[in-house]
Design an enzyme around this catalytic site. Structure first.
Site, PDB file in Angstrom:
ATOM      1  N   ASP A 246       0.976  -1.358   0.227  1.00  0.00           N
ATOM      2  CA  ASP A 246      -0.062   0.071   0.082  1.00  0.00           C
ATOM      3  C   ASP A 246       0.895   1.432  -0.059  1.00  0.00           C
ATOM      4  OD1 ASP A 246      -2.891   0.855   0.353  1.00  0.00           O
ATOM      5  OD2 ASP A 246      -1.682   2.035   1.598  1.00  0.00           O
ATOM      6  N   ASN A 254      -3.358  12.557  -3.804  1.00  0.00           N
ATOM      7  CA  ASN A 254      -4.341  13.175  -4.703  1.00  0.00           C
ATOM      8  C   ASN A 254      -4.712  14.358  -4.301  1.00  0.00           C
ATOM      9  OD1 ASN A 254      -4.250  11.272  -6.527  1.00  0.00           O
ATOM     10  ND2 ASN A 254      -5.733   9.799  -5.285  1.00  0.00           N
ATOM     11  N   HIS A 259      -5.208  14.494  -9.013  1.00  0.00           N
ATOM     12  CA  HIS A 259      -5.078  12.982  -9.240  1.00  0.00           C
ATOM     13  C   HIS A 259      -4.294  12.816 -10.408  1.00  0.00           C
ATOM     14  CE1 HIS A 259      -8.619  11.542  -6.788  1.00  0.00           C
ATOM     15  NE2 HIS A 259      -9.142  12.851  -6.760  1.00  0.00           N
ATOM     16  N   GLU A 289      -4.811   2.350  -4.337  1.00  0.00           N
ATOM     17  CA  GLU A 289      -3.388   2.481  -4.041  1.00  0.00           C
ATOM     18  C   GLU A 289      -3.014   1.185  -3.557  1.00  0.00           C
ATOM     19  OE1 GLU A 289      -5.041   4.111  -0.336  1.00  0.00           O
ATOM     20  OE2 GLU A 289      -5.510   3.783  -2.294  1.00  0.00           O
TER      21      GLU A 289
END
Length: 372
Positions: A246, A254, A259, A289
């Site tokens: 992760d 973001n 983004h 993610e």
């Protein structure tokens, strides 16, 4: 009985699919030549055609077509620019037809339909230019035959009748050429549509297995790979490790940088990970993610070291995300949970353990690798 029939067909046509089609077409042409020979024999029996010249023509016609079949069946045709030998077969058949017209006498009208069948034979495989050339050849051959027979036998081949026959041929052959052009355009359109459909199907299949943003395997495909690898390990006694990866604080990336920058981070991570991992390892985008790493034939110690190396490489990465003075290259880190699949354990249970190990890595301050 069916087996014998299949064996006979295989013996006649061969095993190669393309050669089978060519041999079958040549066999059809041989059948047309045999039918024409039977028609000429009938004219001989009716006293309208001379026996010995017709016999010689039959031998040449059937022998020539048998030669084409033998060339295809033996594979000698593969050395030719056109392995189907369609143009030579049609030119030969037209020449035989022109001679048959000269020998048929009062029955020569039966030759015209055969000539048209010969030309129609190539409409679906030849180019318009090839059909035009063969049509011109037919016009020259039959026109010459008519002119010669008007000189040799004017009582039967009357000039006004032969001129009318020539006009009929001269009208029919351009029509055949036009039809060939239309069929060629239709064939090209269908070929283009088929190529587009194949590209679309390949794209759909790729999307069904790949994540479009990163190019990695998607969740559905990875789940199938994990299950297949689990079954292999159960059967052969191998060891299998999984890791849930992760990207730390990805929502902040973001929200702060947008983004598009987040997408660049995901893409850069996927590229870096594929370069760092073994060729036997499989990385997939599991969602957002989060990524899933499949490591076959790997004990937990080696798996953790592999993920730790990847974490170190990610920590050193920098992502360009703007042109302004204050837009310094972006750094990000990775947390991971690594587990080894136990014998009899379902993949969903192992993944749940890896998720718990990932949670512990986050709780320990992120940028960590924890085994579960």
């Amino acid at each position: 009985m069916n087996h014998r029939m299949e064996s006979l067909v295989d013996w006649l046509l061969g095993d190669d699919p393309r050669q089978r089609v060519r041999a079958a077409r040549c066999g059809l042409a041989c059948g047309l030549m045999l039918y024409s020979a039977a028609g000429m024999t009938y004219l001989v029996l009716m006293g309208m055609a001379p026996p010995w010249p017709v016999a010689a023509l039959v031998v040449v016609g059937l022998g020539g077509m048998a030669g084409f079949y033998a060339a295809i069946r033996s594979g000698a045709n593969l050395r030719c620019a056109d392995p189907s030998l369609t143009v030579p077969q049609m030119a030969f058949a037209l020449a035989i037809g022109a001679v048959a017209y000269m020998l048929a006498g009062r029955g020569r009208g039966a030759v015209f339909p055969i000539m048209m069948v010969i030309l129609m034979f190539g409409l679906y495989s030849l180019t318009p230019r090839q059909v035009r050339r063969l049509s011109l050849l037919a016009l020259l051959l039959f026109g010459s035959a008519m002119a010669l027979m008007v000189q040799l036998s004017p009582a039967i081949y009357r000039p006004e009748v032969e001129f009318a026959h020539f006009l009929v041929i001269a009208i029919m052959l351009p029509a055949v050429s036009m039809l060939a052009g239309q069929l060629s355009r239709l064939r090209d359109r269908l070929r283009s549509q088929k190529a587009e459909l194949q590209d679309a199907l390949a794209r759909i299949q790729e999307l069904a297995h790949r994540d479009e943003l990163t190019g990695l395997a998607n969740r559905r495909h990875m789940a199938a790979l994990i299950e297949a690898e689990r079954e292999r390990c159960e059967r052969l006694g191998g060891r299998l490790c999984l890791a849930v990866l992760d990207i730390d604080r990805f929502k902040r990336i973001n929200d702060t940088h947008g983004h598009p920058t987040g997408d660049r981070v995901l893409g850069a991570f996927a590229k870096e990970a594929q370069a760092a991992l073994r060729s036997t390892d499989v990385l997939a985008r599991w969602g957002g993610e989060e990524f899933m790493l499949l490591m076959p034939d790997t004990p937990i110690t080696a798996a953790r070291l592999s993920v730790e190396r990847l974490r170190t490489r990610v920590e050193a990465m920098r992502i360009e995300h703007g042109a302004g003075r204050d837009n310094a290259p972006l750094a990000f880190t990775l947390s991971a949970g690594v587990v080894e699949l136990q014998r009899g354990e379902r993949p969903v249970e192992a993944i749940a353990r890896a998720d718990r190990a990932l949670y512990q890595a986050k709780q320990q301050g992120r940028n960590k690798v924890v085994s579960g």
